[in-house]
Design an enzyme around this catalytic site. Structure first.
Site, PDB file in Angstrom:
ATOM      1  N   HIS A  74      -8.492 -20.384   9.997  1.00  0.00           N
ATOM      2  CA  HIS A  74      -9.757 -20.807   9.395  1.00  0.00           C
ATOM      3  C   HIS A  74     -10.392 -19.685   8.574  1.00  0.00           C
ATOM      4  CE1 HIS A  74     -13.793 -22.336   8.792  1.00  0.00           C
ATOM      5  NE2 HIS A  74     -14.229 -21.183   9.281  1.00  0.00           N
TER       6      HIS A  74
ATOM      7  N   CYS B 180      -9.807 -26.842  11.090  1.00  0.00           N
ATOM      8  CA  CYS B 180     -10.991 -27.698  11.006  1.00  0.00           C
ATOM      9  C   CYS B 180     -10.625 -29.179  10.909  1.00  0.00           C
ATOM     10  CB  CYS B 180     -11.842 -27.293   9.799  1.00  0.00           C
ATOM     11  SG  CYS B 180     -12.745 -25.736  10.049  1.00  0.00           S
TER      12      CYS B 180
ATOM     13  N   CYS C 124      -9.291 -26.568   6.199  1.00  0.00           N
ATOM     14  CA  CYS C 124      -8.166 -25.848   6.788  1.00  0.00           C
ATOM     15  C   CYS C 124      -7.508 -26.653   7.905  1.00  0.00           C
ATOM     16  CB  CYS C 124      -8.604 -24.473   7.309  1.00  0.00           C
ATOM     17  SG  CYS C 124      -9.446 -24.510   8.921  1.00  0.00           S
TER      18      CYS C 124
ATOM     19  N   CYS D 292     -14.961 -27.322   5.469  1.00  0.00           N
ATOM     20  CA  CYS D 292     -13.667 -26.648   5.386  1.00  0.00           C
ATOM     21  C   CYS D 292     -12.513 -27.641   5.507  1.00  0.00           C
ATOM     22  CB  CYS D 292     -13.553 -25.584   6.475  1.00  0.00           C
ATOM     23  SG  CYS D 292     -12.020 -24.621   6.402  1.00  0.00           S
TER      24      CYS D 292
ATOM     25  N   ASP E 155      -8.358  -7.660  -0.262  1.00  0.00           N
ATOM     26  CA  ASP E 155      -7.549  -7.890   0.931  1.00  0.00           C
ATOM     27  C   ASP E 155      -8.234  -7.203   2.099  1.00  0.00           C
ATOM     28  OD1 ASP E 155      -5.253  -5.471   1.944  1.00  0.00           O
ATOM     29  OD2 ASP E 155      -6.827  -5.060   0.504  1.00  0.00           O
TER      30      ASP E 155
ATOM     31  N   ASP F 249       0.850  -1.184   0.000  1.00  0.00           N
ATOM     32  CA  ASP F 249       0.000   0.000   0.000  1.00  0.00           C
ATOM     33  C   ASP F 249       0.889   1.238   0.000  1.00  0.00           C
ATOM     34  OD1 ASP F 249      -2.195   1.593   0.035  1.00  0.00           O
ATOM     35  OD2 ASP F 249      -2.911   0.998   2.008  1.00  0.00           O
TER      36      ASP F 249
END
Length: 309
Positions: free
Chosen positions: A274, A248, A245, A243, A205, A14
């Site tokens: 997650h 999980c 991930c 999920c 983002d 940025d």
């Protein structure tokens, strides 16, 4: 940055415009640039369109953004939005010139064999205009006239209504050329992401997924879950059955609830993992649905399940 982080993928930086926006008591905006006082040590700094480009070159990021003037999006005055846009447009012209005069030296990408390739960094322009569609259109057309590689939609998701957000996004995407990426800065909620994808946005983002994770809130395919609630203390099931991930696949809601209620900081990390994976999977599914011509069906299904709980 790539060597510092040991990261072979792309890095977007940025310009500092939003960070300056968040320090209203410590900054002064002039034609030259922004002078602000650090909230860390009180030291004074000057950001200009030119030196921001130089900073981004020195740290070696892959996508550089231009210095801009961001204002609050909740009931702004049109006069304030006009003044901010005018400065942003002039700064964008200066930034584009500075980019062309700068030799990007440190753009690094990692190849499949593990080696690294050096190439040129890309320049993205930031489109402002607050919640006013006519200003957003003007900003988009102006940015499209500059030699940039992509476009950032800035100054939204800052307190405006969903209708105002959607109208502003459409005013931008309807007036940008095809074939260059559009990036919505600071948007991290699934329904709004899907709405923006429908309107032609490609990149997103946000700090929101990790910020709310630190407060115990997680996104699941069947809606939000506040893991600190007592009902989850005995639920021996994953956060989200759909999920894949790390969290999980290894831990139950009951264990995560225990960690959070016990003030274990590990819970912040596991819930953040997650939430980030949830949005990455959402983007993966959106890309596949666009290829298959089924995006609208996916959007309706995801929103119905997410808001149904």
């Amino acid at each position: 940055l790539h060597k510092f982080m040991h990261w072979g993928g792309s890095i977007l930086t940025d310009s500092g415009g939003f960070q300056v926006y968040s320090l209203p008591k410590f900054r002064k905006i002039k034609e030259e640039g922004v002078t602000f006082q650090s909230h860390h040590d009180g030291s004074k700094h000057l950001f200009t369109p030119e030196n921001v480009i130089q900073f981004e070159s020195e740290i070696g990021s892959d996508i550089w953004t231009m210095l801009d003037v961001c204002i609050h999006a909740k009931n702004p005055s049109k006069h304030e939005a006009r003044e901010a846009l005018n400065i942003t447009k002039r700064w964008a012209e200066r930034a584009a010139k500075a980019y062309q005069q700068t030799v990007p030296e440190q753009h690094i990408t990692q190849n499949e064999d593990g080696s690294f390739t050096v190439g040129n960094s890309l320049l993205f322009g930031i489109i402002q205009g607050a919640i006013f569609p006519d200003l957003r259109k003007e900003a988009a057309l102006h940015m499209a006239s500059l030699p940039t590689h992509g476009y950032c939609i800035g100054g939204l998701s800052l307190g405006e209504t969903l209708e105002q957000m959607n109208e502003s996004v459409l005013a931008v995407t309807d007036n940008l050329p095809e074939g260059k990426p559009r990036y919505f800065m600071g948007l991290g909620t699934p329904v709004e992401i899907l709405n923006s994808i429908e309107r032609g946005v490609d990149m997103f983002d946000c700090v929101w997924p990790t910020r709310v994770a630190r407060n115990g809130m997680v996104m699941t395919s069947t809606g939000r879950v506040n893991i600190k609630n007592a009902e989850y203390r005995t639920q021996d099931i994953p956060l989200d059955a759909e999920c894949d991930c790390y969290t999980c696949r290894r831990y139950s809601r009951a264990y995560l609830c225990h960690l959070f209620r016990s003030a274990e900081l590990t819970s912040h990390r596991l819930l953040s993992i997650h939430n980030i994976r949830f949005l990455i999977r959402l983007a993966e599914r959106a890309r596949e649905a666009i290829k298959n011509g089924t995006f609208m069906q996916l959007k309706e299904e995801v929103i119905r399940k997410y808001q149904g709980n």
